[in-house]
Write a protein that holds these residues in place. Structure first.
Motif, mmCIF file in Angstrom:
data_model
loop_
_atom_site.group_PDB
_atom_site.id
_atom_site.type_symbol
_atom_site.label_atom_id
_atom_site.label_comp_id
_atom_site.label_asym_id
_atom_site.label_seq_id
_atom_site.Cartn_x
_atom_site.Cartn_y
_atom_site.Cartn_z
ATOM 1 N N LEU A 1 25.484 21.301 40.371
ATOM 2 C CA LEU A 1 25.516 20.192 40.889
ATOM 3 C C LEU A 1 24.843 20.136 42.170
ATOM 4 C CD1 LEU A 1 29.302 19.439 40.271
ATOM 5 C CD2 LEU A 1 27.609 19.311 38.577
ATOM 6 N N GLN B 1 24.583 17.256 45.601
ATOM 7 C CA GLN B 1 25.131 15.778 46.244
ATOM 8 C C GLN B 1 23.741 15.089 46.542
ATOM 9 O OE1 GLN B 1 27.890 15.631 49.249
ATOM 10 N NE2 GLN B 1 28.788 14.090 48.361
ATOM 11 N N TRP C 1 27.406 12.939 42.621
ATOM 12 C CA TRP C 1 27.023 14.242 42.358
ATOM 13 C C TRP C 1 26.006 14.218 41.032
ATOM 14 C CZ3 TRP C 1 27.981 18.504 45.033
ATOM 15 C CH2 TRP C 1 28.810 18.440 46.220
ATOM 16 N N TYR C 2 25.180 15.209 41.075
ATOM 17 C CA TYR C 2 24.181 15.075 40.004
ATOM 18 C C TYR C 2 24.037 16.614 39.464
ATOM 19 C CZ TYR C 2 19.323 15.012 37.962
ATOM 20 O OH TYR C 2 18.313 15.487 37.158
ATOM 21 N N LEU C 3 24.143 16.345 38.072
ATOM 22 C CA LEU C 3 24.044 17.678 37.152
ATOM 23 C C LEU C 3 22.735 18.185 36.993
ATOM 24 C CD1 LEU C 3 25.399 19.580 35.281
ATOM 25 C CD2 LEU C 3 24.650 18.019 33.387
ATOM 26 N N GLU C 4 22.437 19.236 38.082
ATOM 27 C CA GLU C 4 20.883 19.677 38.113
ATOM 28 C C GLU C 4 20.770 20.534 36.858
ATOM 29 O OE1 GLU C 4 18.363 19.650 40.347
ATOM 30 O OE2 GLU C 4 19.039 18.506 41.626
ATOM 31 N N VAL D 1 33.104 14.797 37.889
ATOM 32 C CA VAL D 1 32.232 15.575 37.029
ATOM 33 C C VAL D 1 33.178 16.526 36.614
ATOM 34 C CG1 VAL D 1 31.839 16.965 39.117
ATOM 35 C CG2 VAL D 1 30.100 16.833 37.292
ATOM 36 N N THR E 1 24.951 11.567 36.399
ATOM 37 C CA THR E 1 25.507 11.474 37.963
ATOM 38 C C THR E 1 27.183 10.836 37.843
ATOM 39 O OG1 THR E 1 24.952 9.152 38.206
ATOM 40 C CG2 THR E 1 23.507 10.936 38.883
ATOM 41 N N GLN F 1 20.482 14.127 32.569
ATOM 42 C CA GLN F 1 21.661 14.861 33.221
ATOM 43 C C GLN F 1 22.342 13.476 34.184
ATOM 44 O OE1 GLN F 1 18.729 16.109 33.389
ATOM 45 N NE2 GLN F 1 18.477 18.282 33.458
#
Length: 81
Positions: free
Chosen positions: A32, A34, A46-49, A69, A62, A60
């Protein structure tokens, strides 16, 4: 289901604050980051890389916070999707 979060710096070119997410068996299931100020309304989200296995997602998502998450990850892992 127990998840373990480990802070990490991620070389994305802009946002570096991240988290490694491990499942109960200490397998890496997600990375993840930010989101920073350049993302206007999503700053701080938060972003799922990267998601692995059933967490792999074409789009993906957020999340507003780490609780959100973690709940998403638990649901996906429970379904095995």
């Amino acid at each position: 289901m127990t998840l373990t979060l480990q802070p990490v710096r991620v070389a994305t070119g802009s946002d570096e604050e991240g988290m490694l997410v491990f499942d109960a068996e200490q397998r890496l299931v997600a990375v993840l980051t930010q989101l920073g100020d350049q993302y206007d309304g999503l700053s701080g989200h938060w972003y799922l890389e990267a998601g692995f296995g059933c967490l792999e997602a074409r789009d993906q998502p957020t999340f507003a916070d780490l609780e959100a998450v973690q709940e998403w990850i638990r649901q996906r892992l429970a379904k095995g999707r």
